[in-house]
Design an enzyme around this catalytic site. Sequence first.
Site, PDB file in Angstrom:
ATOM      1  N   CYS A 384       0.843  -1.205   0.000  1.00 55.98           N
ATOM      2  CA  CYS A 384       0.000   0.000   0.000  1.00 55.98           C
ATOM      3  C   CYS A 384       0.878   1.256   0.000  1.00 55.98           C
ATOM      4  CB  CYS A 384      -0.991  -0.040   1.149  1.00 55.98           C
ATOM      5  SG  CYS A 384      -2.448   0.944   0.800  1.00 55.98           S
ATOM      6  N   HIS A 510      -3.552  -5.179   0.277  1.00 60.40           N
ATOM      7  CA  HIS A 510      -3.000  -5.708   1.534  1.00 60.40           C
ATOM      8  C   HIS A 510      -3.053  -7.234   1.550  1.00 60.40           C
ATOM      9  CE1 HIS A 510      -2.871  -1.894   3.895  1.00 60.40           C
ATOM     10  NE2 HIS A 510      -3.746  -1.538   2.973  1.00 60.40           N
ATOM     11  N   GLU A 512      -1.617  -9.178   3.504  1.00 63.28           N
ATOM     12  CA  GLU A 512      -1.543  -9.695   4.886  1.00 63.28           C
ATOM     13  C   GLU A 512      -2.904 -10.044   5.466  1.00 63.28           C
ATOM     14  OE1 GLU A 512      -1.034  -6.590   3.944  1.00 63.28           O
ATOM     15  OE2 GLU A 512      -1.545  -5.102   5.484  1.00 63.28           O
TER      16      GLU A 512
HETATM   17  N1  GLN Z   1      -2.124   6.665   2.714  1.00 61.84           N
HETATM   18  C1  GLN Z   1      -2.172   5.899   1.522  1.00 61.84           C
HETATM   19  C2  GLN Z   1      -3.495   6.050   0.794  1.00 61.84           C
HETATM   20  O1  GLN Z   1      -4.473   6.411   1.368  1.00 61.84           O
HETATM   21  C3  GLN Z   1      -1.870   4.439   1.771  1.00 61.84           C
HETATM   22  C4  GLN Z   1      -2.844   3.758   2.658  1.00 61.84           C
HETATM   23  C5  GLN Z   1      -2.344   2.462   3.245  1.00 61.84           C
HETATM   24  O2  GLN Z   1      -1.144   2.211   3.290  1.00 61.84           O
HETATM   25  N2  GLN Z   1      -3.257   1.627   3.717  1.00 61.84           N
HETATM   26  O3  GLN Z   1      -3.565   5.778  -0.367  1.00 61.84           O
END
Ligand code: GLN
Length: 546
Positions: A384, A510, A512
Amino acid sequence: MAETKYIFVTGGVSSSLGKGIIAASLAKLLQARGFKTTIQKLDPYINVDPGTLNPYEHGECYVTEDGAETDLDLGHYERFLNVNTSQANNVTTGRIYQSVIEKERRGEFLGKTVQVVPHITNEIKERIQILGQNGDYDIVITEIGGTVGDIESLPYIEAVRQLKWELGDDNALVIHLTLVPYLSAAGELKTKPTQHSVKTLMESGIKADILVCRTEHELSDDIRRKLALFCNVRQEAVIQSIDAHTIYDVPNMMLKEGLDTVTLKKLALPDDSTPNLDRWNQFLKKHKNPKAEVHIGLIGKYVELQDSYKSILESFIHAGAENEVFVNVEYIHSEFINENTIHNKISHLDGILVAPGFGERGIEGKIDAVRYARENNLPFLGICLGMQMAVIEFARNVLQLKGANSTEMDPSTKHPVIDLMEAQKKITHKGGTMRLGAWDCKLKKKSIIRDVYQTDEIKERHRHRYEYNNKYKEQLENAGMSSTGINPETGLVEVIELEDHPWFVGVQYHPEYKSTVASPHPLFVAFVKAANEHAQKNKNAKMAQK
Ligand code: GLN
């Protein structure tokens, strides 16, 4: 089986005794005997969900397939059971009140005074029973967050009392988890806090059916008898939960203590099966007998609190077992990484993971870490925000786009290589409005990611507002950062990798959240494998030098 049975798990004496793990372990044993089981968590705080909480407040925010932002205990439930949870599996006081107040405004209670009893308690009872309605589950386990006696838990405890009465003794039971502290000065385990906690529960009209006692030392027969007598439960219903080396030992420990047997007996369910824990025990055996060790740096800004990266840490345990290596995760605070410190902090590692996150703090350190991995052929996984940092690093240092950034960190950057998603531009409310839950992704042939998954299309869970800016795609690709996973409907880039690097992968989603004991996530498995290969190569190179 005719009716769904309900199990309630409450906690007393202290918080953090591991109610979630006890609930998940019991569910595992019941599932391993063939009962369809799910777990639900009721959280007594007023946020509608934990999505708006800083990880320092409540640990990681877990995301389900259907896009619910939930308590991290749901992660344990999925990892133990290998079954998806959903929005219905986590309910907070905020959500209960929101729903009751919306009903009041619609006029559903017209003419009546809306009160905690019966309106709030009815809403709680409904939310508990929703999971049992469609015949999907034989057994629903509901974990009540907090500790009995807390002001905010009262409506939940009252709802449980009513439900237990309505459903009848054979259909509902209460497990109370308490602490039996050891006083080293006296050299004794003490039962009084547990007695008081059971009494507090009794004052609310609930008799505990089973006591699970968290302890640092074995409970003697004498202590068990005393607890049974003064807490009004049968001795077989006093279950010891001694500190474990790993949470994954707890199901076997509960099996040995007979938690599943007394549960089935109390619920008048047949106890003629034996739990099949073959897959589980295979995993444990590998987890406990690693053949090698790898060092992986987890680079993030919430590293002081391990719960902030719970699912990532658990995914490493699953992937380590699969590779038969011990994954030694080193926490590296991104705020303390800079040109001067980087070599010391990273050069000894076999791989780095740059973690998800929000906001500006610590991002320059993350970018420096990405650069180190790229230039030194160190296996890299960016998740992310970690993937976004990889794009920014490449844009700045390879494409030479000075000041390239994400508009999250620098709204007026000249090169917004990461930008707010189109669909997010009109959104002002913060709660539950990110791009959430499972989305499709198509993988490119002849890529690392395609090799990892061994399939062309995947579905992974998301939680973000910003995204790879397709205006820079051609430039990035021409210079060697390929986009190897794309959302087929929107064209959003979900995966990037580097052509001239042994293992460098960034994912907007994600992985995970989907790794479980029965099914370790392939991306973590492949990353640990790459780190292990890197470690072996380094070892061989050192040997050759000698
Ligand atoms: N802050 C980033 C976004 O909103 C990444 C979010 C995250 O890592 N879950 O795109």
